[in-house]
Write an enzyme that holds these catalytic residues in place. Sequence first.
Site, PDB file in Angstrom:
ATOM      1  N   LYS A  65      -1.492 -13.555  -1.943  1.00 38.85           N
ATOM      2  CA  LYS A  65      -0.534 -14.012  -2.953  1.00 38.85           C
ATOM      3  C   LYS A  65      -0.642 -15.511  -3.228  1.00 38.85           C
ATOM      4  O   LYS A  65      -0.337 -15.971  -4.325  1.00 38.85           O
ATOM      5  CB  LYS A  65       0.886 -13.634  -2.526  1.00 38.85           C
ATOM      6  N   GLU A 117       8.858 -18.896  -2.591  1.00 39.18           N
ATOM      7  CA  GLU A 117       8.967 -19.202  -4.016  1.00 39.18           C
ATOM      8  C   GLU A 117      10.421 -19.085  -4.451  1.00 39.18           C
ATOM      9  O   GLU A 117      11.258 -18.518  -3.735  1.00 39.18           O
ATOM     10  CB  GLU A 117       8.078 -18.274  -4.844  1.00 39.18           C
ATOM     11  N   ASN A 138      14.104  -4.399  -1.400  1.00 33.37           N
ATOM     12  CA  ASN A 138      12.890  -4.706  -2.162  1.00 33.37           C
ATOM     13  C   ASN A 138      11.953  -3.510  -2.310  1.00 33.37           C
ATOM     14  O   ASN A 138      10.774  -3.677  -2.639  1.00 33.37           O
ATOM     15  CB  ASN A 138      12.128  -5.882  -1.522  1.00 33.37           C
ATOM     16  N   GLU A 173       2.655  -7.109 -11.713  1.00 33.00           N
ATOM     17  CA  GLU A 173       4.111  -7.079 -11.649  1.00 33.00           C
ATOM     18  C   GLU A 173       4.698  -8.395 -12.157  1.00 33.00           C
ATOM     19  O   GLU A 173       4.183  -9.468 -11.854  1.00 33.00           O
ATOM     20  CB  GLU A 173       4.572  -6.802 -10.221  1.00 33.00           C
ATOM     21  N   GLU A 201       3.060 -10.511  -8.702  1.00 34.49           N
ATOM     22  CA  GLU A 201       1.887 -10.200  -7.895  1.00 34.49           C
ATOM     23  C   GLU A 201       1.064  -9.137  -8.615  1.00 34.49           C
ATOM     24  O   GLU A 201       1.522  -8.523  -9.580  1.00 34.49           O
ATOM     25  CB  GLU A 201       2.285  -9.691  -6.507  1.00 34.49           C
ATOM     26  N   ASN A 207      -1.020  -5.628  -7.725  1.00 37.81           N
ATOM     27  CA  ASN A 207      -1.346  -4.596  -6.747  1.00 37.81           C
ATOM     28  C   ASN A 207      -2.696  -4.001  -7.117  1.00 37.81           C
ATOM     29  O   ASN A 207      -2.843  -3.375  -8.165  1.00 37.81           O
ATOM     30  CB  ASN A 207      -0.269  -3.510  -6.728  1.00 37.81           C
ATOM     31  N   ARG A 233      -4.464  -1.460  -6.490  1.00 34.29           N
ATOM     32  CA  ARG A 233      -4.540  -0.072  -6.026  1.00 34.29           C
ATOM     33  C   ARG A 233      -3.789   0.820  -6.993  1.00 34.29           C
ATOM     34  O   ARG A 233      -3.160   0.344  -7.934  1.00 34.29           O
ATOM     35  CB  ARG A 233      -3.909   0.044  -4.637  1.00 34.29           C
TER      36      ARG A 233
END
Length: 738
Positions: free
Chosen positions: A177, A261, A296, A336, A349, A351, A353
Amino acid sequence: MLRAASNFRAVANREFACAKRQLSKTTRKNATAAATRPGVPRDEREGKEIYTTVGIDHNEPKFDKILIANRGEIACRVIKTAKAMGIKTVAVHSDVDSNSLHVKMADEAICVGEAPTAKSYLRVDRILQAVEDTGAQAVHPGYGFLSENTKFAAELEKAGAKFIGPNSKAILDMGDKIHSKKIATAARVSMIPGYDGEIPEEDFCVKVSREIGYPVMIKASAGGGGKGMRVAWNDKQAREGYRLSKQEAASSFGDDRMLVEKFIDNPRHIEMQILCDKHGNALWLNERECSIQRRNQKVIEEAPSSFVPPEMRRKMGEQAVQLAKAVGYDSAGTVEFLVDSQRNFYFLEMNTRLQVEHPITECITGIDIVQQMLRVAYGHSLPLTQEQVPLNGWAFESRVYAEDPYKGFGLPSVGRLSKYVEPRHVDGVRCDSGIREGSEISIYYDPLICKLVTHGDNRQQALDRMQEALDNYVIRGVTHNIPLLRDIVQEKRFRSGDITTKYLPEVYPEGFQGTVLTHAEEKTVIAFAAALNARKLARANQFLNQNRQRSTHVASFSKTYKFVSSLPAKEGQRPTEHAVEVSFVDGDANKAKVSIGGKVIDISGNLSLSLPVNSIEVNGEHITTQIVGKRAGEITVLYKGTPFKVQVLPEQAVKYLQYMKEKAKVDLSTVVLSPMPGAIKNVNVKPGDMVSEGQELVVMEAMKMQNSLHAGKTGRVKAVNVKVGATVDEGEVLVELE
């Protein structure tokens, strides 16, 4: 949307033994796939499915055999598409998964170790050995486990096998990240303010958090799926959040690097599905809204988002594709974003996959994402241009978990599914699951039971279908979160689309307490339970007289049955008792008139206590209920997803209740109980220590999540009953206070 179908021959059951610390292999009979029309097939167990309108070209070159390095529903999902394409499949499994559904569905199966993931599904060496032993040409990693492991992808390439996912460099660039933020900034993707570097220890975390300004998000650099993440609003929470997230990250990802962040208050979580090939082509497949979350982790997703207008959708999609091209991305992935109330969006971020919630994108686009991953990995180009990507209707996904929704919106539950029926008969329903009746939900893996998906022409229709599907979903043997899901899909704010990531704590500030019934609904539930009880008594009266003639039936069902009924009251209040009279219309056992509080309620349908689902008419309105519990004087009715214990007593029995003593309440503030089965990670106190109320005493891990357990009062520690590494059951006493 086409619903493709095919029949598979039954595959003989086979026991798969797994010797401790040793690789073993078992090969099963091949299953035959004969697709009757283009798309993804189903087997006889599964009923209808919604996947794709894009056909399969069986003359197109493809892999002969692939291995799926995963388990559960995602392994089953990949196997379905592979079989439709005529590709043989290999499953891997741990010793406790030897009889799992994905093992039964695959053509071959390999045991790769013991139950803990670190000894099986995360063993790169054993997965590589399985690839070599079976001659698999490619590996699909699913999601989680090794899906974003650059070492695994690189080792596969060295071994001459394809990784059905992005190249290892793209995984490395986007999986970190800290590094991904720098790449996204260079690609001109909108960014969240934060610290561009690793946070090495607690004090530095506090320093950076103060500089950014609270609240902040502390999260693992290699994280995902809600693990290794905490929100901190002050220095104390920053220290604790850093420590717990770091431990969780090390356990889940083998990488405990942390970043901090700015936490955007009241955001929406909206993500863009992308699909890229190895020839420079990249598509965005519209957005998904994933704002309904707890800890989350996503609970309900929808596609598209009711908050995103066409121009914003285009900008988000274009930025997602810019980022993908910047790293040479060449598979399915998800970018995202966090979106504020002014529709500003910020990169969160990527992903690298297949995403858990990919089915809802498949529903609205007709694109089988797994099929395209297999094609792209082989070397084919994408079959569509951006202009050809449709947006058809609306889709929702409810994640059905083995969790207790009354405890923190979902503490994991374990057990065996004694009864399990998916609602596949409901229009527009798709069920992605990897379990069946008799399956075991264990402490070792994610407690996901099924991804329940509904598709409709519009948001309203898709929601109504979800509501109906949840009402018809039969799960017995484990605690599950359908009560919460069902309450959300009928809740006013959710139905209007007024949602953020704070939706759950705002709508349920005291936690989920179950569906609150109106007075009319309370009477409906009581009337239904009374009608069921009256029918049971009428049938019992028939058997008192061994004469089975019609006259006996008429006599039993011509009587009026009188009860005193009530629903449980709130703590500290007495339940309201209702005098109820039940009579049957013309002696018909399935047509009852129930008088309650001066109101007559007409109930018709199969009034049976033995049915898994009761579909009935109440004053002409159709409702669906389930009977989930029966004992003397009490029937537990599942209505709108929530179980209600209805007391139904004959009049003469009520007078004796005053002589029944109530159980004394136990003071739980003096003990710390295990909220679920799991393993002890930290014990922070010893006998004789003084502790204050709310102080962390024990940290335990269950189903890959760490939970901090606190003191219920200020006092001295009397006893500590566990050690680090111990496995505990739900309700076990861990710490005792004086």
